[in-house]
Design a protein around this motif. Structure first.
Motif, PDB file in Angstrom:
ATOM      1  N   LEU A  12       0.797  -1.316   0.152  1.00  0.00           N
ATOM      2  CA  LEU A  12       0.028   0.122  -0.079  1.00  0.00           C
ATOM      3  C   LEU A  12       0.904   1.382  -0.181  1.00  0.00           C
ATOM      4  CD1 LEU A  12      -2.910  -0.990   2.286  1.00  0.00           C
ATOM      5  CD2 LEU A  12      -3.008   0.017   0.015  1.00  0.00           C
ATOM      6  N   VAL A  13       1.771   1.258   0.740  1.00  0.00           N
ATOM      7  CA  VAL A  13       2.807   2.515   0.810  1.00  0.00           C
ATOM      8  C   VAL A  13       3.216   2.577  -0.665  1.00  0.00           C
ATOM      9  CG1 VAL A  13       5.035   3.173   1.477  1.00  0.00           C
ATOM     10  CG2 VAL A  13       3.389   2.400   3.285  1.00  0.00           C
ATOM     11  N   ALA A  18       3.295   5.567  -6.005  1.00  0.00           N
ATOM     12  CA  ALA A  18       2.803   5.340  -7.582  1.00  0.00           C
ATOM     13  C   ALA A  18       1.870   6.246  -7.813  1.00  0.00           C
ATOM     14  CB  ALA A  18       2.722   3.872  -7.900  1.00  0.00           C
ATOM     15  N   SER A  19       0.935   6.447  -6.895  1.00  0.00           N
ATOM     16  CA  SER A  19      -0.201   7.211  -7.218  1.00  0.00           C
ATOM     17  C   SER A  19       0.406   8.809  -7.242  1.00  0.00           C
ATOM     18  CB  SER A  19      -1.306   6.930  -6.054  1.00  0.00           C
ATOM     19  OG  SER A  19      -2.052   5.847  -6.379  1.00  0.00           O
ATOM     20  N   CYS A  20       1.184   9.019  -6.458  1.00  0.00           N
ATOM     21  CA  CYS A  20       1.741  10.469  -6.404  1.00  0.00           C
ATOM     22  C   CYS A  20       2.562  10.676  -7.626  1.00  0.00           C
ATOM     23  CB  CYS A  20       2.441  10.601  -4.989  1.00  0.00           C
ATOM     24  SG  CYS A  20       1.550  10.580  -3.691  1.00  0.00           S
ATOM     25  N   GLU A  32      -4.635   8.530 -17.776  1.00  0.00           N
ATOM     26  CA  GLU A  32      -4.649   6.959 -17.425  1.00  0.00           C
ATOM     27  C   GLU A  32      -3.858   6.448 -16.190  1.00  0.00           C
ATOM     28  OE1 GLU A  32      -3.974   3.402 -20.848  1.00  0.00           O
ATOM     29  OE2 GLU A  32      -2.361   4.849 -20.545  1.00  0.00           O
ATOM     30  N   ARG A  33      -2.728   6.755 -16.177  1.00  0.00           N
ATOM     31  CA  ARG A  33      -1.985   6.516 -15.114  1.00  0.00           C
ATOM     32  C   ARG A  33      -2.693   6.699 -13.825  1.00  0.00           C
ATOM     33  NH1 ARG A  33       4.335   7.601 -16.526  1.00  0.00           N
ATOM     34  NH2 ARG A  33       4.495   7.558 -14.360  1.00  0.00           N
ATOM     35  N   ILE A  34      -3.057   8.038 -13.582  1.00  0.00           N
ATOM     36  CA  ILE A  34      -3.561   8.605 -12.419  1.00  0.00           C
ATOM     37  C   ILE A  34      -4.680   7.596 -12.076  1.00  0.00           C
ATOM     38  CG2 ILE A  34      -4.585  10.309 -11.255  1.00  0.00           C
ATOM     39  CD1 ILE A  34      -3.243  12.448 -13.165  1.00  0.00           C
ATOM     40  N   VAL A  35      -5.720   7.370 -12.907  1.00  0.00           N
ATOM     41  CA  VAL A  35      -6.935   6.594 -12.845  1.00  0.00           C
ATOM     42  C   VAL A  35      -6.693   5.236 -12.460  1.00  0.00           C
ATOM     43  CG1 VAL A  35      -8.928   5.502 -13.884  1.00  0.00           C
ATOM     44  CG2 VAL A  35      -8.382   8.043 -14.038  1.00  0.00           C
ATOM     45  N   MET A  40      -6.014   0.966  -8.517  1.00  0.00           N
ATOM     46  CA  MET A  40      -5.326  -0.281  -7.769  1.00  0.00           C
ATOM     47  C   MET A  40      -5.117  -0.128  -6.236  1.00  0.00           C
ATOM     48  SD  MET A  40      -2.564  -1.297 -10.495  1.00  0.00           S
ATOM     49  CE  MET A  40      -2.204  -0.157 -11.655  1.00  0.00           C
ATOM     50  N   THR A  41      -4.821   1.053  -5.772  1.00  0.00           N
ATOM     51  CA  THR A  41      -4.860   1.795  -4.470  1.00  0.00           C
ATOM     52  C   THR A  41      -5.788   1.449  -3.610  1.00  0.00           C
ATOM     53  OG1 THR A  41      -2.904   2.934  -5.017  1.00  0.00           O
ATOM     54  CG2 THR A  41      -3.862   3.603  -2.679  1.00  0.00           C
ATOM     55  N   ALA A  42      -7.141   1.754  -4.187  1.00  0.00           N
ATOM     56  CA  ALA A  42      -8.179   1.545  -3.593  1.00  0.00           C
ATOM     57  C   ALA A  42      -8.826   0.090  -3.296  1.00  0.00           C
ATOM     58  CB  ALA A  42      -9.446   2.134  -4.222  1.00  0.00           C
ATOM     59  N   ALA A  43      -8.339  -0.720  -4.481  1.00  0.00           N
ATOM     60  CA  ALA A  43      -8.635  -2.226  -4.402  1.00  0.00           C
ATOM     61  C   ALA A  43      -7.781  -2.679  -3.315  1.00  0.00           C
ATOM     62  CB  ALA A  43      -8.311  -2.802  -5.863  1.00  0.00           C
TER      63      ALA A  43
END
Length: 166
Positions: A12-13, A18-20, A32-35, A40-43
Motif C-alpha cells: 500500500l505504501v 506510485a499514485s503520487c 490513464e496512469r492516475i486513474v 489499484m490503491t483503492a482495491a
C-alpha cells in the motif's frame, strides 16, 4: 503483526507513492496512469483492511478499467500505441486481488480457492514476476519521477504477490 499484513502494508505504501508519481510522463498518458494507480490503491486498501467489497468485485472493476484503457489507447494512438504497461498492471492486480482470501473462510469462494490454490497462486506469481521485470526495465529510462513511479508499481506488485503467497 503477521508477515502477510506487513507485506500488504508495504504494498500500500508503494502504491501510494506510485499514485503520487503518476502525474509524471507524457501528457497523453497522465490521466490513464492516475486513474489506474488510484483504482489499484483503492482495491488493495479494501482487500487488505476495509473489506467493503468482495475481491471479485474489485477484480472485475480492474479488468474493466484495463479494457477501457486498452480501447482508448488504441483509439488515440492507432496500432503503434505506447505499450500495454498500464493495462497489464491492472490485469495483474486483478489476478492478485481475485486470488486473495479475505472474509469468511467457509464461503464458496474460499472452498473453490482451496481446491485450485496452487495453480492460481503459481499463475499470479508468474504474472507478478513478469510485471515486476517490466517495471524494472521501464525504470531505466525517463524522468526521475517516472522512474519512481515504475519502481513503486513494480514494488507494489511484488509485495502483493508476496502477500498472496503467504
Amino acid at each position: 503483526m503477521t508477515l502477510d499484513l506487513a507485506a500488504h502494508g508495504a504494498a500500500l505504501v508503494c502504491s501510494g507513492v506510485a499514485s503520487c508519481c503518476a502525474r509524471s510522463g507524457p501528457a497523453d498518458g497522465r490521466r490513464e496512469r492516475i486513474v489506474a494507480s488510484m483504482l489499484m490503491t483503492a482495491a488493495m486498501l479494501d482487500a487488505a483492511a476495509l473489506h467493503l467489497a468482495a475481491p471479485i468485485v474489485w477484480a472485475a472493476a480492474l479488468l474493466a478499467a484495463a479494457m477501457v484503457s486498452s480501447v482508448t489507447r488504441r483509439w488515440r494512438a492507432g496500432r503503434g500505441g505506447h505499450g500495454v504497461y498500464v493495462p497489464a498492471g491492472l490485469v495483474v492486480m486483478a489476478a492478485l486481488i481475485a486470488s486473495s482470501m479475505h472474509g469468511d473462510p467457509f464461503s464458496t469462494a474460499a472452498a473453490t480457492h482451496a481446491h485450485s490454490g496452487p495453480a492460481l497462486t503459481g499463475i499470479c506469481a508468474a504474472l507478478a514476476v513478469g510485471y515486476t521485470a517490466a517495471s524494472a526495465y521501464r525504470m531505466r529510462r525517463g524522468s526521475p519521477t517516472d522512474r519512481a513511479h515504475h519502481a513503486a508499481m513494480g514494488g507494489s506488485t511484488a509485495l502483493m504477490a508476496l502477500g498472496a503467497l503467504l
